[in-house]
Design a protein around this motif. Structure first.
Motif, short mmCIF file in Angstrom:
data_model
loop_
_atom_site.label_atom_id
_atom_site.label_comp_id
_atom_site.label_asym_id
_atom_site.label_seq_id
_atom_site.Cartn_x
_atom_site.Cartn_y
_atom_site.Cartn_z
N THR A 200 24.24 36.55 26.41
CA THR A 200 23.88 35.95 25.12
C THR A 200 24.01 34.42 25.18
O THR A 200 23.24 33.71 24.53
N TYR A 201 24.97 33.92 25.97
CA TYR A 201 25.11 32.46 26.12
C TYR A 201 23.84 31.86 26.72
O TYR A 201 23.31 30.86 26.23
N ASP A 202 23.36 32.49 27.79
CA ASP A 202 22.12 32.01 28.41
C ASP A 202 20.93 32.15 27.45
O ASP A 202 20.05 31.28 27.40
N ALA A 240 28.19 33.46 21.46
CA ALA A 240 28.30 34.40 22.57
C ALA A 240 29.66 35.10 22.56
O ALA A 240 29.76 36.32 22.73
N GLY A 241 30.74 34.34 22.35
CA GLY A 241 32.09 34.91 22.31
C GLY A 241 32.26 35.89 21.16
O GLY A 241 32.89 36.94 21.31
N GLY A 312 35.45 31.13 23.50
CA GLY A 312 34.18 31.10 24.22
C GLY A 312 33.56 29.73 24.19
O GLY A 312 33.07 29.23 25.21
N ALA A 313 33.61 29.09 23.02
CA ALA A 313 33.02 27.76 22.88
C ALA A 313 33.74 26.74 23.77
O ALA A 313 33.11 25.99 24.51
N VAL A 314 35.08 26.73 23.68
CA VAL A 314 35.87 25.77 24.47
C VAL A 314 35.67 26.02 25.96
O VAL A 314 35.51 25.07 26.75
N THR A 315 35.66 27.30 26.38
CA THR A 315 35.49 27.62 27.80
C THR A 315 34.17 27.10 28.34
O THR A 315 34.12 26.42 29.37
N PHE A 316 33.07 27.41 27.64
CA PHE A 316 31.76 27.00 28.12
C PHE A 316 31.58 25.48 28.11
O PHE A 316 31.06 24.89 29.06
N VAL A 317 32.03 24.83 27.03
CA VAL A 317 31.89 23.38 26.93
C VAL A 317 32.75 22.69 27.99
O VAL A 317 32.30 21.77 28.69
N ALA A 318 34.01 23.15 28.13
CA ALA A 318 34.91 22.56 29.12
C ALA A 318 34.35 22.77 30.53
O ALA A 318 34.43 21.88 31.39
#
Length: 331
Positions: A200-202, A240-241, A312-318
């Motif tokens: 879903t993130y992609d 996504a998360g 999820g947001a912090v993980t992907f952005v970081a």
């Protein structure tokens, strides 16, 4: 030269993944502790459930705000970061393995090692790559996940004062296999969870790129900009998360029950999960539903969902920022 490039890419993915995982876990630890307290609590969390099932005895935690107040009053601020050391020891290799394997799989599927080419993968391949990466990361870091759950689920007074004491007690009581208690439901959970999260993130990123192009074309009549802002990345990770957590939460509850099975727990936190309480994952699902109702499978869903979105947001952005930064200094 090609081998050196692949090794460097793997190091970037692993390091960026570890940094992203460590930041995300530390930021969201309070919500994770609250979620675990609900998940390992056998008593129903509502008075309606108690009456309906003819059960007696109040629950230790009945709501997210009440649980937050109780933990703070009884354990202080450090209580919200209980189990964070094994959590970091778990999540840093987990995310390092996950992003490294994910990049390898996407490179194989797309025929290119460039990250910008991976966004054009089909949704099916994105989901499969995410699921396989999640499985590899879970097996590689699982004992730390179990130790994190045990330390986070205990209140005051502590049954296990240190990670070492918990580790030794598990090995003495259950053997080395005890460090992998609950691995089966975890793998069953992680396939749809990681697949949904990365897939879903992609998908959201593709939609965002298409939207950016559409907006740009209205201004310049030429839509060629593929760039995504930090805030848009944050929103993609957030969505996504949340999607992944809502679908897979019941399996996470089952996993937590297996992880604390037969281990000591102070009586004031309610009944403990007895040794061999569940024969297998299906039996656990059935017993939880029978004793606690459908609500039992969604215990901790509110703090879990509240946590999953920013995590999820912090993980992907970081990860995106760390990956870009590492690539800039290593090239």
């Amino acid at each position: 030269m090609e081998d050196q490039g692949q090794l460097k890419r793997a190091m970037i993915d692993a390091t960026a993944g570890a940094i992203a995982g460590g930041i995300s876990r530390t930021v969201t630890s309070p919500l994770d502790v609250i979620k675990i307290r609900f998940q390992v609590q056998l008593e129903p969390t509502t008075s309606w459930a108690l009456v309906r099932r003819n059960l007696s005895g109040p629950s230790k935690y009945t709501g997210m705000l009440q649980a937050t107040k109780d933990i703070f009053r009884e354990e202080g601020l450090p209580g919200f970061w209980r189990g964070n050391v094994p959590a970091l020891l778990m999540v840093m290799p987990y995310t390092a393995i996950q992003f490294t394997v994910l990049h390898k799989l996407k490179t194989f599927a797309s025929g290119s090692s460039k990250t910008e080419d991976h966004i054009n993968l089909s949704p099916y391949l994105s989901y499969v790559s995410g699921a396989l990466a999640g499985c590899a990361a879970t097996v590689g870091s699982y004992p730390f996940d179990l130790l994190r759950t045990i330390l986070a689920s205990q209140g005051e007074p502590k049954v296990y004062p240190t990670m070492r004491s918990a580790f030794l007690d598990i090995v003495n009581a259950r053997g080395i296999r005890g460090l992998y208690a609950g691995l089966s439901p975890t793998l069953v959970e992680i396939v749809p969870y990681a697949g949904l999260q990365f897939g879903t993130y992609d998908t959201f990123k593709r939609w965002t790129v298409a939207w950016n192009r559409q907006q740009l074309s209205k201004i310049n009549s030429i839509g060629t900009d593929d760039s995504i802002t930090s805030f848009q990345l944050f929103l993609c990770g957030l969505a996504a998360g949340t999607c992944a957590k809502l679908v897979c939460h019941p399996l996470d509850v089952v996993k937590k029950r297996f992880q604390i099975e037969g281990l000591q727990r102070h009586p004031r936190y309610g009944a403990r999960v007895e040794h061999l309480a569940y024969r297998n994952m299906l039996d656990a699902l059935q017993r939880i539903m029978k004793a606690e109702g459908w609500a039992g499978l969604y215990k901790g869903i509110i703090p879990s969902t509240v946590k999953a979105a920013p995590a999820g947001a912090v993980t992907f952005v970081a990860y995106e920022f760390a990956s870009d930064w590492l690539e800039s200094i290593w090239t």
